[in-house]
Design a protein around this motif. Structure first.
Motif, PDB file in Angstrom:
ATOM      1  N   LEU A 161       3.068   3.964   6.062  1.00  0.00           N
ATOM      2  CA  LEU A 161       1.781   4.061   5.248  1.00  0.00           C
ATOM      3  C   LEU A 161       1.119   5.370   5.713  1.00  0.00           C
ATOM      4  CD1 LEU A 161      -0.212   2.660   3.587  1.00  0.00           C
ATOM      5  CD2 LEU A 161      -1.009   1.511   5.449  1.00  0.00           C
ATOM      6  N   SER A 162       0.936   6.234   5.034  1.00  0.00           N
ATOM      7  CA  SER A 162       0.230   7.652   5.330  1.00  0.00           C
ATOM      8  C   SER A 162      -1.122   7.383   5.234  1.00  0.00           C
ATOM      9  CB  SER A 162       0.882   8.645   4.449  1.00  0.00           C
ATOM     10  OG  SER A 162       0.347   8.384   3.268  1.00  0.00           O
ATOM     11  N   LYS A 189       0.667  -1.294   0.089  1.00  0.00           N
ATOM     12  CA  LYS A 189       0.169  -0.052  -0.032  1.00  0.00           C
ATOM     13  C   LYS A 189       0.934   1.237  -0.048  1.00  0.00           C
ATOM     14  CE  LYS A 189      -3.716  -2.514   2.785  1.00  0.00           C
ATOM     15  NZ  LYS A 189      -4.087  -3.167   1.573  1.00  0.00           N
ATOM     16  N   ASP A 190       2.095   1.184   0.308  1.00  0.00           N
ATOM     17  CA  ASP A 190       2.943   2.323   0.498  1.00  0.00           C
ATOM     18  C   ASP A 190       3.561   2.920  -1.181  1.00  0.00           C
ATOM     19  OD1 ASP A 190       5.120   4.005   1.137  1.00  0.00           O
ATOM     20  OD2 ASP A 190       6.518   2.450   1.542  1.00  0.00           O
ATOM     21  N   ALA A 191       2.880   3.690  -1.369  1.00  0.00           N
ATOM     22  CA  ALA A 191       3.100   4.371  -3.077  1.00  0.00           C
ATOM     23  C   ALA A 191       4.372   4.942  -2.911  1.00  0.00           C
ATOM     24  CB  ALA A 191       1.947   5.138  -3.149  1.00  0.00           C
ATOM     25  N   ASN A 192       5.110   5.547  -2.105  1.00  0.00           N
ATOM     26  CA  ASN A 192       6.146   6.119  -2.153  1.00  0.00           C
ATOM     27  C   ASN A 192       7.475   5.430  -1.928  1.00  0.00           C
ATOM     28  OD1 ASN A 192       5.990   6.403   0.666  1.00  0.00           O
ATOM     29  ND2 ASN A 192       6.056   8.959   0.751  1.00  0.00           N
ATOM     30  N   ALA A 244      -6.313   5.694  -0.408  1.00  0.00           N
ATOM     31  CA  ALA A 244      -6.178   5.288  -1.632  1.00  0.00           C
ATOM     32  C   ALA A 244      -6.257   3.763  -1.878  1.00  0.00           C
ATOM     33  CB  ALA A 244      -4.914   5.674  -2.305  1.00  0.00           C
ATOM     34  N   SER A 245      -5.817   2.894  -0.767  1.00  0.00           N
ATOM     35  CA  SER A 245      -5.980   1.578  -1.119  1.00  0.00           C
ATOM     36  C   SER A 245      -7.392   0.873  -0.887  1.00  0.00           C
ATOM     37  CB  SER A 245      -4.925   0.894  -0.002  1.00  0.00           C
ATOM     38  OG  SER A 245      -5.376   0.896   1.332  1.00  0.00           O
ATOM     39  N   ASP A 285      -3.124   9.169   3.574  1.00  0.00           N
ATOM     40  CA  ASP A 285      -3.280   9.377   1.826  1.00  0.00           C
ATOM     41  C   ASP A 285      -3.369   8.073   1.204  1.00  0.00           C
ATOM     42  OD1 ASP A 285      -4.202  12.049   2.052  1.00  0.00           O
ATOM     43  OD2 ASP A 285      -2.212  12.598   1.375  1.00  0.00           O
ATOM     44  N   GLU A 286      -2.074   7.232   1.472  1.00  0.00           N
ATOM     45  CA  GLU A 286      -2.036   5.970   1.097  1.00  0.00           C
ATOM     46  C   GLU A 286      -2.969   4.892   1.447  1.00  0.00           C
ATOM     47  OE1 GLU A 286       3.012   6.094   0.463  1.00  0.00           O
ATOM     48  OE2 GLU A 286       2.105   5.844   2.306  1.00  0.00           O
TER      49      GLU A 286
END
Length: 70
Positions: free
Chosen positions: A59-60, A51-54, A66-67, A62-63
């Motif tokens: 895990l923020s 789930k960690d986009a960056n 989004a998930s 926002d992430e």
């Protein structure tokens, strides 16, 4: 689509130290507290990484949000 208020409450339950991020350790601890003792460190790392986009291994919200909305 998930309810953002419920998502925030869930995120906050996992974000034990309140810094705005969920680590693999926090994820694992929260899952154990909810009765799932089978979340090993490797599983927790994998879940957060998925789930960690960056790629910062955190895990923020926002992430997390989004998930939930994929």
């Amino acid at each position: 689509m998930a309810d953002i208020e419920s998502a925030r409450a869930t995120f906050d339950r996992f974000d034990v130290n309140g810094d705005g991020f969920i680590t693999a350790d926090e994820y694992s601890a929260a899952m154990r507290a909810m009765g799932d003792a089978h979340v090993t460190p490797a599983v927790a790392d994998s879940v957060v990484a998925s789930k960690d986009a960056n790629g910062d291994k955190l895990l923020s919200f926002d992430e997390f949000w989004a998930s939930l909305n994929k």
